[in-house]
Design a protein around this motif. Structure first.
Motif, mmCIF file in Angstrom:
data_model
loop_
_atom_site.group_PDB
_atom_site.id
_atom_site.type_symbol
_atom_site.label_atom_id
_atom_site.label_comp_id
_atom_site.label_asym_id
_atom_site.label_seq_id
_atom_site.Cartn_x
_atom_site.Cartn_y
_atom_site.Cartn_z
ATOM 1 N N GLU A 68 0.833 -1.204 0.000
ATOM 2 C CA GLU A 68 0.000 0.000 0.000
ATOM 3 C C GLU A 68 0.870 1.257 0.000
ATOM 4 O OE1 GLU A 68 -4.161 1.345 1.899
ATOM 5 O OE2 GLU A 68 -2.764 0.435 3.299
ATOM 6 N N LYS A 113 -0.454 -2.748 -6.395
ATOM 7 C CA LYS A 113 -1.749 -3.410 -6.248
ATOM 8 C C LYS A 113 -1.555 -4.915 -6.352
ATOM 9 C CE LYS A 113 -4.480 0.367 -8.171
ATOM 10 N NZ LYS A 113 -5.439 0.746 -9.236
ATOM 11 N N VAL A 140 -6.800 -5.310 -7.169
ATOM 12 C CA VAL A 140 -7.308 -4.639 -5.971
ATOM 13 C C VAL A 140 -6.195 -3.887 -5.264
ATOM 14 C CG1 VAL A 140 -9.205 -6.263 -5.585
ATOM 15 C CG2 VAL A 140 -7.007 -6.691 -4.526
ATOM 16 N N GLU A 141 -6.594 -2.792 -4.650
ATOM 17 C CA GLU A 141 -5.681 -2.024 -3.804
ATOM 18 C C GLU A 141 -5.307 -2.883 -2.599
ATOM 19 O OE1 GLU A 141 -4.765 1.280 -4.185
ATOM 20 O OE2 GLU A 141 -6.025 1.791 -5.904
ATOM 21 N N ARG A 190 -7.778 -2.563 0.305
ATOM 22 C CA ARG A 190 -9.038 -3.304 0.146
ATOM 23 C C ARG A 190 -8.826 -4.791 0.413
ATOM 24 N NH1 ARG A 190 -12.262 -5.048 -5.233
ATOM 25 N NH2 ARG A 190 -13.595 -6.543 -4.167
ATOM 26 N N ALA A 193 -8.638 -5.320 4.107
ATOM 27 C CA ALA A 193 -9.968 -5.201 4.713
ATOM 28 C C ALA A 193 -10.824 -6.435 4.419
ATOM 29 C CB ALA A 193 -10.665 -3.941 4.212
ATOM 30 N N ASP A 194 -10.767 -6.933 3.195
ATOM 31 C CA ASP A 194 -11.549 -8.119 2.832
ATOM 32 C C ASP A 194 -11.059 -9.358 3.578
ATOM 33 O OD1 ASP A 194 -13.090 -6.551 1.161
ATOM 34 O OD2 ASP A 194 -12.139 -7.258 -0.686
#
Length: 124
Positions: free
Chosen positions: A90, A95, A108-109, A112, A115-116
């Motif tokens: 990050e 990514k 995806v970042e 994210r 978080a997932d």
């Protein structure tokens, strides 16, 4: 995993492969990359650096062709990945290219993805 199951999973759309990646990675507490004197990396059309990741070694090895020929699958511990690698990705603007199938992947970042993964862990 038999060939029929493998092909069914690899043939799913990128968003469904992403969901599979999250579930399997949390289940096994491990994820996979390709490695040969460094991690396999790629970039998107805009030049953003991408780190390809897979939920199982078989899927990673399926992509060890062309520019990644000779690479081998290398496991990553989920906890260490979340604590050390994702924050660094990050920070560096890298990514994740989740579950590339030699055609496409879910891009995806790092935030994210973190978080997932946290959300999936909480469901256990």
């Amino acid at each position: 995993m038999n060939l029929k199951e493998f092909n069914a999973i690899v043939g799913r759309p990128a968003d469904l492969r992403y969901e599979y990646f999250i579930k399997k990675t949390v289940d096994t507490e491990m994820l996979w990359g390709l490695y040969q004197d460094g991690w396999a990396m790629t970039s998107d059309a805009a030049g953003t650096v991408l780190l390809p990741l897979w939920p199982k070694s078989e899927f990673a090895l399926h992509c060890a062709v062309d520019e990644w020929a000779g690479y081998s699958g290398r496991p990553l511990d989920l906890q260490a990945f979340m604590e050390k690698i994702l924050p660094k990705l990050e920070q560096d603007g890298v990514k994740a290219a989740i579950f590339y199938n030699n055609s496409d992947s879910a891009i995806v970042e790092a935030g994210r993805l973190l978080a997932d993964l946290h959300a999936a862990i909480k469901r256990y």
